[in-house]
Scaffold this active site. Structure first.
Site, PDB file in Angstrom:
ATOM      1  N   ARG A  86       5.521 -20.136 -13.854  1.00 40.86           N
ATOM      2  CA  ARG A  86       5.570 -20.137 -12.401  1.00 40.86           C
ATOM      3  C   ARG A  86       4.934 -21.426 -11.898  1.00 40.86           C
ATOM      4  O   ARG A  86       3.990 -21.932 -12.490  1.00 40.86           O
ATOM      5  CB  ARG A  86       4.761 -18.968 -11.840  1.00 40.86           C
ATOM      6  CG  ARG A  86       5.491 -17.638 -11.822  1.00 40.86           C
ATOM      7  CD  ARG A  86       4.698 -16.600 -11.028  1.00 40.86           C
ATOM      8  NE  ARG A  86       3.387 -16.357 -11.558  1.00 40.86           N
ATOM      9  CZ  ARG A  86       2.254 -16.758 -11.018  1.00 40.86           C
ATOM     10  NH1 ARG A  86       2.258 -17.442  -9.879  1.00 40.86           N
ATOM     11  NH2 ARG A  86       1.095 -16.507 -11.575  1.00 40.86           N
ATOM     12  N   TYR A 248      12.972 -20.202 -14.990  1.00 37.58           N
ATOM     13  CA  TYR A 248      11.912 -19.400 -15.589  1.00 37.58           C
ATOM     14  C   TYR A 248      11.651 -18.121 -14.770  1.00 37.58           C
ATOM     15  O   TYR A 248      11.651 -18.155 -13.535  1.00 37.58           O
ATOM     16  CB  TYR A 248      10.621 -20.223 -15.723  1.00 37.58           C
ATOM     17  CG  TYR A 248       9.497 -19.341 -16.140  1.00 37.58           C
ATOM     18  CD1 TYR A 248       9.382 -18.943 -17.476  1.00 37.58           C
ATOM     19  CD2 TYR A 248       8.611 -18.802 -15.219  1.00 37.58           C
ATOM     20  CE1 TYR A 248       8.396 -18.061 -17.853  1.00 37.58           C
ATOM     21  CE2 TYR A 248       7.623 -17.927 -15.596  1.00 37.58           C
ATOM     22  CZ  TYR A 248       7.522 -17.552 -16.911  1.00 37.58           C
ATOM     23  OH  TYR A 248       6.564 -16.662 -17.277  1.00 37.58           O
ATOM     24  N   GLY A 249      11.378 -17.029 -15.458  1.00 37.17           N
ATOM     25  CA  GLY A 249      11.250 -15.688 -14.872  1.00 37.17           C
ATOM     26  C   GLY A 249      10.576 -15.576 -13.521  1.00 37.17           C
ATOM     27  O   GLY A 249      11.185 -15.127 -12.553  1.00 37.17           O
ATOM     28  N   LYS A 257       7.904 -11.173  -8.506  1.00 36.75           N
ATOM     29  CA  LYS A 257       6.774 -11.662  -7.719  1.00 36.75           C
ATOM     30  C   LYS A 257       7.193 -11.997  -6.281  1.00 36.75           C
ATOM     31  O   LYS A 257       6.471 -11.720  -5.333  1.00 36.75           O
ATOM     32  CB  LYS A 257       6.157 -12.897  -8.386  1.00 36.75           C
ATOM     33  CG  LYS A 257       5.729 -12.694  -9.830  1.00 36.75           C
ATOM     34  CD  LYS A 257       4.679 -11.629  -9.993  1.00 36.75           C
ATOM     35  CE  LYS A 257       4.068 -11.655 -11.393  1.00 36.75           C
ATOM     36  NZ  LYS A 257       3.103 -10.546 -11.581  1.00 36.75           N
ATOM     37  N   HIS A 277      -0.529  -5.979  -7.000  1.00 39.24           N
ATOM     38  CA  HIS A 277      -0.370  -6.476  -8.371  1.00 39.24           C
ATOM     39  C   HIS A 277      -1.104  -5.512  -9.314  1.00 39.24           C
ATOM     40  O   HIS A 277      -2.152  -5.844  -9.852  1.00 39.24           O
ATOM     41  CB  HIS A 277      -0.967  -7.887  -8.430  1.00 39.24           C
ATOM     42  CG  HIS A 277      -0.602  -8.659  -9.650  1.00 39.24           C
ATOM     43  ND1 HIS A 277      -1.315  -9.753 -10.069  1.00 39.24           N
ATOM     44  CD2 HIS A 277       0.385  -8.502 -10.563  1.00 39.24           C
ATOM     45  CE1 HIS A 277      -0.779 -10.240 -11.176  1.00 39.24           C
ATOM     46  NE2 HIS A 277       0.253  -9.499 -11.492  1.00 39.24           N
ATOM     47  N   SER A 299      -4.907 -12.478 -14.658  1.00 40.94           N
ATOM     48  CA  SER A 299      -4.232 -12.728 -15.925  1.00 40.94           C
ATOM     49  C   SER A 299      -5.255 -12.809 -17.062  1.00 40.94           C
ATOM     50  O   SER A 299      -6.443 -13.041 -16.836  1.00 40.94           O
ATOM     51  CB  SER A 299      -3.412 -14.005 -15.839  1.00 40.94           C
ATOM     52  OG  SER A 299      -4.237 -15.077 -15.453  1.00 40.94           O
ATOM     53  N   ALA A 300      -4.770 -12.562 -18.277  1.00 36.39           N
ATOM     54  CA  ALA A 300      -5.583 -12.634 -19.505  1.00 36.39           C
ATOM     55  C   ALA A 300      -6.609 -11.519 -19.620  1.00 36.39           C
ATOM     56  O   ALA A 300      -7.601 -11.649 -20.324  1.00 36.39           O
ATOM     57  CB  ALA A 300      -6.261 -13.991 -19.648  1.00 36.39           C
ATOM     58  N   CYS A 301      -6.389 -10.411 -18.903  1.00 41.13           N
ATOM     59  CA  CYS A 301      -7.280  -9.265 -19.032  1.00 41.13           C
ATOM     60  C   CYS A 301      -6.635  -8.127 -19.813  1.00 41.13           C
ATOM     61  O   CYS A 301      -7.262  -7.099 -20.054  1.00 41.13           O
ATOM     62  CB  CYS A 301      -7.696  -8.752 -17.659  1.00 41.13           C
ATOM     63  SG  CYS A 301      -8.866  -9.832 -16.816  1.00 41.13           S
ATOM     64  N   LYS A 303      -3.640  -6.383 -18.978  1.00 42.02           N
ATOM     65  CA  LYS A 303      -3.124  -5.329 -18.092  1.00 42.02           C
ATOM     66  C   LYS A 303      -2.015  -4.531 -18.760  1.00 42.02           C
ATOM     67  O   LYS A 303      -1.986  -3.303 -18.696  1.00 42.02           O
ATOM     68  CB  LYS A 303      -2.611  -5.974 -16.797  1.00 42.02           C
ATOM     69  CG  LYS A 303      -2.335  -4.964 -15.703  1.00 42.02           C
ATOM     70  CD  LYS A 303      -2.372  -5.582 -14.306  1.00 42.02           C
ATOM     71  CE  LYS A 303      -1.306  -6.617 -14.099  1.00 42.02           C
ATOM     72  NZ  LYS A 303      -0.592  -6.445 -12.814  1.00 42.02           N
ATOM     73  N   ASP A 324       2.786  -3.941 -13.930  1.00 41.34           N
ATOM     74  CA  ASP A 324       2.584  -5.155 -13.146  1.00 41.34           C
ATOM     75  C   ASP A 324       2.463  -4.944 -11.643  1.00 41.34           C
ATOM     76  O   ASP A 324       1.605  -5.525 -11.013  1.00 41.34           O
ATOM     77  CB  ASP A 324       3.705  -6.154 -13.437  1.00 41.34           C
ATOM     78  CG  ASP A 324       3.338  -7.576 -13.031  1.00 41.34           C
ATOM     79  OD1 ASP A 324       2.150  -7.937 -13.152  1.00 41.34           O
ATOM     80  OD2 ASP A 324       4.220  -8.320 -12.590  1.00 41.34           O
ATOM     81  N   ARG A 426       7.649 -14.791 -23.447  1.00 40.74           N
ATOM     82  CA  ARG A 426       7.773 -13.441 -22.883  1.00 40.74           C
ATOM     83  C   ARG A 426       8.705 -12.530 -23.650  1.00 40.74           C
ATOM     84  O   ARG A 426       9.642 -12.991 -24.299  1.00 40.74           O
ATOM     85  CB  ARG A 426       8.339 -13.553 -21.449  1.00 40.74           C
ATOM     86  CG  ARG A 426       7.524 -14.382 -20.499  1.00 40.74           C
ATOM     87  CD  ARG A 426       6.348 -13.610 -20.004  1.00 40.74           C
ATOM     88  NE  ARG A 426       5.382 -14.457 -19.301  1.00 40.74           N
ATOM     89  CZ  ARG A 426       4.587 -13.990 -18.340  1.00 40.74           C
ATOM     90  NH1 ARG A 426       4.659 -12.742 -17.950  1.00 40.74           N
ATOM     91  NH2 ARG A 426       3.715 -14.789 -17.781  1.00 40.74           N
TER      92      ARG A 426
HETATM   93  O1  TSX Z   1      -6.054  -5.986 -23.667  1.00 34.73           O
HETATM   94  C1  TSX Z   1      -7.224  -5.997 -23.945  1.00 34.73           C
HETATM   95  N1  TSX Z   1      -8.004  -4.903 -23.640  1.00 34.73           N
HETATM   96  C2  TSX Z   1      -7.425  -3.745 -22.904  1.00 34.73           C
HETATM   97  C3  TSX Z   1      -6.717  -2.866 -23.834  1.00 34.73           C
HETATM   98  C4  TSX Z   1      -6.330  -1.645 -23.585  1.00 34.73           C
HETATM   99  N2  TSX Z   1      -7.766  -7.102 -24.566  1.00 34.73           N
HETATM  100  C5  TSX Z   1      -6.940  -8.293 -24.842  1.00 34.73           C
HETATM  101  C6  TSX Z   1      -7.050  -9.236 -23.685  1.00 34.73           C
HETATM  102  C7  TSX Z   1      -6.194 -10.450 -23.841  1.00 34.73           C
HETATM  103  C8  TSX Z   1      -4.902 -10.355 -23.106  1.00 34.73           C
HETATM  104  C9  TSX Z   1      -9.076  -7.103 -24.903  1.00 34.73           C
HETATM  105  N3  TSX Z   1      -9.821  -8.031 -25.495  1.00 34.73           N
HETATM  106  C10 TSX Z   1      -9.882  -5.994 -24.630  1.00 34.73           C
HETATM  107  C11 TSX Z   1      -9.333  -4.851 -24.001  1.00 34.73           C
HETATM  108  O2  TSX Z   1     -10.024  -3.860 -23.767  1.00 34.73           O
HETATM  109  N4  TSX Z   1     -11.137  -6.292 -25.066  1.00 34.73           N
HETATM  110  C12 TSX Z   1     -11.081  -7.540 -25.581  1.00 34.73           C
HETATM  111  C13 TSX Z   1     -12.206  -8.272 -26.193  1.00 34.73           C
HETATM  112  C14 TSX Z   1     -12.311  -7.882 -27.666  1.00 34.73           C
HETATM  113  C15 TSX Z   1     -11.542  -8.536 -28.595  1.00 34.73           C
HETATM  114  C16 TSX Z   1     -11.639  -8.157 -29.935  1.00 34.73           C
HETATM  115  C17 TSX Z   1     -12.521  -7.144 -30.306  1.00 34.73           C
HETATM  116  C18 TSX Z   1     -13.260  -6.491 -29.356  1.00 34.73           C
HETATM  117  C19 TSX Z   1     -13.160  -6.855 -28.043  1.00 34.73           C
HETATM  118  N5  TSX Z   1     -12.731  -6.727 -31.616  1.00 34.73           N
HETATM  119  C20 TSX Z   1     -12.154  -7.162 -32.761  1.00 34.73           C
HETATM  120  O3  TSX Z   1     -11.328  -8.029 -32.711  1.00 34.73           O
HETATM  121  C21 TSX Z   1     -12.534  -6.501 -34.014  1.00 34.73           C
HETATM  122 MN    MN Z   2       1.623 -10.052 -13.069  1.00 32.35          MN
END
Ligand code: TSX
Ligand code: MN
Length: 648
Positions: A86, A248-249, A257, A277, A299-301, A303, A324, A426
């Site tokens: 985007r 791109y999407g 979006k 969102h 992003s990067a959490c 979801k 999303d 993706r």
């Molecule tokens: O998606 C994630 N979640 C939610 C899952 C239901 N991730 C990936 C985020 C990148 C897109 C996570 N990363 C989560 C999480 O709850 N927690 C973490 C951090 C983490 C990463 C690795 C480990 C523990 C915590 N453990 C090992 O790798 C062994």
């Molecule tokens: Mn999104």
């Protein structure tokens, strides 16, 4: 054959144009005149149509079928290397007045506007006049009638997308409900239903301009685009989107979006509902109690991972409604109901694995369009973080850029790591392929929402989970969201980005009005959902993650359930909100190295800084447009922090 109203132009066409009502016909004619396509194709949405389209794209070299036995009807696409994400700086909201889009604070000269960008409608019209004429000459204009939300649902909205990209047609078919049933619902009511006008072109340069033709020759012939001149325009008052130059999407699948967040948030403000969102999930405990929750994460959490997680606690069950976007509206009984306006997942591939998301790994084997992942000689796909056991030494991997013998650790001459898949690559998969899709994902009235969860990726400061004191405090928590970006940055503060409601690039109107709209939702007779904030990403001294995350997040959901059931024994008041008590979250069966005290600690010093950062962001961006209800929340937080002594 399609013919204009005054019979002056005729274009060869496929499909039953008599189905289109007057408003749709006018919209189509306007852009046929501008874009000069050589053929028209009104999409009916059938399997047969899709098969032909995929075959056409295969012949032209745009897509490759995955030939491995493990995959059914799966395709791999490579975009132009300059058309991979985007483009926020090229994304604008166009209204008569700037204050409709940009809050007072961000209108000050010298204050960087961190939320939606504005341009006048006239200025944008001129920009588009410079780009659209004859952009489809020699090619097909596809007409895609689509519904955001189950066809015919009172919460659904209809769009008509014009596009010159067959990739967009195939992707819209996955991401939305398309075809003849949608056009028919436009004409079933007493008066024609409103629809959102969506105009998209990859912006193949004008064949009459030799300079542009020369430029186009430098690009991947299978992925026409015009990266230097990309422009994605939203006209919320005209209910129109015009997207030029990118395939791109996020820039081209206009239902997602552009419509379901930016235009819909505007419509929602007018009509009294929310376009957010957010993922939507159904959670069931071992006793059989069911709760639906919606959750907004930057992003990067993870979801998508959360939306279809496999709970580690026995007897707990999660089903996915969406990963999303959520459209939320109070019903006549005063319950908040949500639909997922989408019909598919458009998820980031890298990092998706059996460990992080087993359900996604399963579903992408069927009816999936992959974009910018690596392709292998086995006829399957590969991406970073997909499978630590994948035999990269004995499998030929073709990178997303087409490097034929890609190996991990390959570098450019500048020493930059070459990845197999693009970091923003993706998978595009129908909701119905998700092994844990909720049976109610197609429900016309939507699912009842009991809790809203906000989240962020924070190495410190924000505890694992806490609950807002009340609705306005919860709205404040949404406005205060910050998250770590995954990009490398010099210091920690630079890595943290304000992302209120995870809507930073998706607000369709003035952020001050948005906050007021949220505050106004609380009314007598309505059952307001509880609001929570989570942070799975706290880190310890060695930078290690303190919380196991993933399936273990079920423990947080268990605490949320207890709170929704009114259990006051598991929470205590703190300056920042209601925190779990020491025994509030089940942790006796977790590794003793998981330090719950640490995960639930509120560090006074850090929170004074946090309050400062939130206040300065909100004051800076909103200025005079900051609702009194939010100003009050900032002051109360400061007061609560001042009135409690640090425990250390
Ligand atoms: O998606 C994630 N979640 C939610 C899952 C239901 N991730 C990936 C985020 C990148 C897109 C996570 N990363 C989560 C999480 O709850 N927690 C973490 C951090 C983490 C990463 C690795 C480990 C523990 C915590 N453990 C090992 O790798 C062994
Ligand atoms: Mn999104």
């Amino acid at each position: 054959m399609w013919t204009s109203k005054d019979k002056s132009i005729s274009v060869e066409g496929k499909g039953d144009f008599s189905l289109l009502n007057a408003a749709v016909s006018d919209f189509l004619e306007q852009y046929v005149r501008t874009c000069s396509p050589s053929r028209l194709h009104l999409c009916d949405g059938s399997d047969e149509e899709n098969k032909k389209l995929c075959e056409l794209m295969r012949e032209s070299g745009m897509v490759r079928p995955l030939t491995s036995k493990e995959y059914t009807n799966c395709w791999s696409v490579r975009t132009d290397p300059t058309d991979v994400a985007r483009l926020e700086s090229k994304t604008l909201i166009c209204t008569p007045k700037e204050e409709q889009v940009v809050a007072e604070g961000a209108r000050h000269p010298g204050t960087p506007n961190m939320l939606g960008k504005w341009m006048s409608e006239e200025q944008m019209d001129a920009q588009m006049k410079d780009r659209l004429p004859r952009c489809m000459k020699g090619r097909v204009m596809y007409i895609i009638p689509f519904s955001m939300g189950p066809v015919g649902s009172p919460l659904a909205k209809i769009g008509i997308q014009l596009t010159d990209s067959p990739y967009v047609v195939a992707s819209m078919r996955v991401m939305t409900r398309i075809g003849t049933p949608v056009i028919k619902t436009l004409n079933t009511g007493a008066e024609p239903t409103e629809f959102v006008r969506c105009m998209h072109t990859v912006g193949r340069p004008d064949p009459a301009d030799p300079a542009e033709v020369q430029k186009a020759k430098m690009r991947l012939p299978t992925w026409p685009c015009d990266p230097e001149r990309v422009l994605i325009a939203h006209y919320p008052m005209r209910r129109e989107i015009v997207s030029y130059g990118s395939g791109y999407g996020g820039n081209s699948l206009l239902g997602k979006k552009c419509f379901a967040l930016r235009i819909a948030s505007w419509i929602g403000k007018e009509e009294g509902w929310l376009a957010e969102h957010m993922l939507i999930m159904r959670v069931q405990n071992p006793e059989g109690d069911v709760r639906y929750v919606a959750a907004a994460f930057p992003s990067a959490c993870g979801k998508t991972n959360l939306a279809m997680m496999e709970p580690s606690l026995p007897g707990w069950d999660v089903k996915c409604v969406g990963d999303d976007i959520a459209w939320l509206k109070f019903d006549n009984e005063g319950r908040l109901r949500a639909i997922n306006p989408e019909n598919g997942f458009f998820g980031v591939a890298p990092g998706t694995s059996l460990k992080t998301n087993p359900n996604a790994m399963e579903m992408v084997h069927r009816n999936t369009i992959f974009t910018n992942v690596a392709y292998t000689e086995r006829g399957d796909v590969y991406w970073e973080g997909m499978d630590p056991t994948y035999d990269l030494n004995n499998t030929k991997v073709i990178s997303w850029r087409g490097i034929p013998h890609w190996k991990p650790g390959m570098c450019t001459m500048d020493g930059e790591v070459i990845t197999a898949a693009h970091p923003n690559s993706r998978f595009c998969t129908p909701l119905s392929e998700c092994p844990v899709v909720d049976p109610l994902y197609n429900s016309a009235e939507g699912v009842p929402i009991d809790a809203i969860i906000f989240g962020g990726r924070r190495p410190d400061t924000i505890p694992l989970v806490f609950e807002s004191f009340n609705w306005p405090h919860g709205v404040f928590l949404g406005s205060a969201m910050r998250s770590e970006t995954t990009k490398a940055a010099a210091d920690v503060t630079e890595k943290l980005r304000h992302d209120p409601f995870a809507m930073r690039p998706f607000f369709g109107y003035n952020f001050g009005e948005y906050l007021q709209h949220w505050l106004n939702l609380e009314k007598p007779g309505r059952k307001m959902p509880s609001i929570f904030h989570v942070n799975w990403f706290l880190r310890g001294e060695q930078n290690e993650f303190l919380w196991p995350g993933f399936g273990e997040n079920a423990r947080i959901l268990e605490w949320i359930f207890k709170r929704l059931n009114g259990d006051s024994s598991v929470a205590r008041a703190s300056p920042i909100g209601m925190l779990p008590t020491n025994s509030g979250i089940r942790s006796n069966d977790l590794s003793p190295s998981v330090d719950m005290d640490r995960l639930l600690n509120v560090d006074h010093k850090l929170w004074l800084k946090e309050e400062e950062a939130i206040r300065s962001f909100l004051e800076g961006q909103l200025g005079k447009d900051c609702p009194a209800g939010i100003v009050e929340q900032i002051h109360s937080l400061r007061e609560r922090l001042a009135n409690t002594c640090s425990e250390e």
